[in-house]
Each structure stands twice: as C-alpha cells, then as structure tokens.
Design an enzyme around this catalytic site. Structure first.
Site: not given
Length: 312
Positions: A33, A121, A174
């Site tokens: 990260d 997504v 989605h």
C-alpha cells in the site's frame, strides 16, 4: 508455495489477507500500500494470530519487488465513492490509481493471475486489460460474484434450503444495470418459479424486488456501518481458492467479451469457468431474447463510461 500479493491495505484488502491466512488458502501473503505503515500494521496484526491458523503462513508488507513469484495478485486499491461524487468521477479517480499501479506490479509478477476487486470493477478490469500485457485468461474481475452470493442468500432464506442447492447468477455490470437470468435460475434441477408454485401457487416470486434487493444491499450495509468488506473479501478469497485448487468452477466474474451475446470489447459478468490458470472459458448460457437484451443494455452502460474516461 501459494503466494498472494494484495495491493491495497484498506478494509477490503486487509480482510482478504486475514481470510486467506486463517483459512490456509495461501502460505505467503504480501500486502502493498502507498501507506506503508498501514500495510505493515495490518501484516503484523494478522501474523501475530498465526497460532490460530490452519497452517504456517508467512505474512509481510513490502514494495512491488516483493511480489516476485506471486501466483495471484489481488488489486483492491482505490477510493470509495464520496458524497457529491459522480460515478464517472469515481471511475476516473480509481483508473488513475490503477494506471499508476499496473506497470509496477506486472513488472515483478508477470506470470500471476490478477483478480481485480477495485470499483467500478468492470471498468477497472477493462482498463487493466488495455494497459498491461497480461494474457486475458489471467485477468479476472470479481464482477458479480458478490451479487450472485447475495442473490443465493435471499433465495436460500426464502426457500429455507441450503445455498448449495441454489443455482442462480447475476449477470452484466456490477451495478445498476445488472440482472438475473430467471430462465436459468433453479433450486436443484427445478426452475425457481416452478419451485415457488409448488410451495405457494398464489404468490409468485417478485423478480424485480429480488433484483432490487441484490443491487441495493451493498448500499444498505454502507448506510449502517460505513463500508462493505466481509462479503466482497469472501468473494475474492473464493476465487483464490479455486485457482489454487485447480478444480474448475463456474463463477459470475467479469471478463473481456468478444462477441458473445452480441457484446464486444467490454468487461462484464457472464458465467465463466475459472481454474488454475485463470479463466478457461465462458459457459454458453442459453438466455431468452429479453435476457440477452438486458445483457446488451448493461454492456452499453459500461461502454458509455469507458468512452468518457482516459487511461494510458
């Protein structure tokens, strides 16, 4: 070795790492990260519970070079949609993040299967195809795997039957244009509408209400607790399990379309076979004319977003 690198140490990424470790799906996990201390803290917190895992797991935080020899890379990076932010704004922001990540991670893990979880997504999966040289079969968007789980949860509760006996999928985007191909939804080998008639012939299933539940349930969770991460992490971990097991499994995941159902050059969810090398192929599901039109509409919604974003 079963090595998974997770990009993003937020709620979703950390929950995926924890679940992979507890269930023994991976025996090496790397968390990366931009907030290095956050990634390090998550790795330490999970690792200190190692006594309670099914098997020994090596867990660490690191940089992109630590992803070398990863079997799977799960990308969760991105920001959540904020008040006042349009869907397009969110898409562009997260695509910019993805485009900065993609060349760095693929440099060190060129042979991994990539599981894209970041939202939106389908658009993120499409862009990852376009900005990397990773073969198509090794790029999987989590897509409607979570929506399908929510659908099966509803049907299982309604019929008071094990989710293992519920065979139904959510296809398309989605998002708001997703839909259920009810012609293919079944309890065991019986269509769900026929099954309902046996139980209560006077009260047919309300397809629209069920689909609304599936679409809105994520927002309902966010309204109550501020974020969703357990269920989506479960969906991502399930994909990893299948890849490592090598047992080919049908999933509603987002993949690149090449003319199937009249849809081309977008990523959206259809029923695909996933195995050790990623996507083996798509199951040619027989849709009604109305269902095929809904899939094409969903593709047009995604195409509209793609045509308005920039990526390189």
């Amino acid at each position: 070795m079963r090595k998974v690198t997770i990009i993003g140490a937020g709620n979703v990424g950390a929950t995926i790492a924890y679940t992979l470790a507890v269930e023994g799906v991976a025996n090496e996990i790397v968390i990366i990260d931009i907030k290095k201390e956050k990634a390090e803290g998550e790795a330490i917190d999970i690792a200190q519970g190692g006594q309670f895992f099914r098997e020994d797991v090596k867990i660490s935080s690191g940089d992109y070079e630590d992803a070398v020899d990863s079997d799977i890379v799960v990308i969760t990076s991105g920001m959540a949609r904020k008040p006042g932010m349009t869907r397009l704004d969110l898409a562009q922001t997260n695509i910019n993040i993805l485009c900065s990540i993609a060349p760095q991670i693929t440099k060190y893990a060129p042979n991994a299967v990539y599981v894209i979880v970041s939202n939106p997504v389908d658009v993120m999966t499409y862009v990852f195809h376009k900005v990397t040289n990773i073969p198509e079969n090794r790029i999987i968007g989590s897509g409607n795997s979570l929506d399908t789980a929510r659908l099966r949860y509803w049907l299982s509760n309604h019929f008071e039957i094990s989710q293992q006996n519920v065979h139904a999928y959510v296809l398309g985007e989605h998002g708001d244009s997703s839909f259920v191909p009810w012609s293919q939804a079944a309890i065991c080998t019986t269509n769900v509408d026929d099954y309902q008639k046996v139980l209560d012939p006077e009260k047919p299933l309300d397809h629209a209400a069920i689909e609304e539940y599936v679409r809105k349930s994520g927002g309902e969770v966010i309204a109550r607790k501020g974020a969703t991460f357990y269920a989506v992490a479960g969906a991502a971990v399930d994909i990893c399990k299948i890849i490592f097991s090598g047992i080919e499994t049908a999933l509603a995941v987002s993949t690149m379309m090449h003319g199937e159902y009249g849809v081309d050059d977008v990523c959206l969810s259809t029923v695909a076979i996933v195995g050790k090398d990623g996507v083996k192929g798509k199951i040619p599901t027989t849709l009604t004319a109305e269902e095929e039109a809904k899939l094409q509409h969903s593709a047009k919604c995604l195409r509209n977003v793609i045509d308005q974003i920039t990526y390189q």
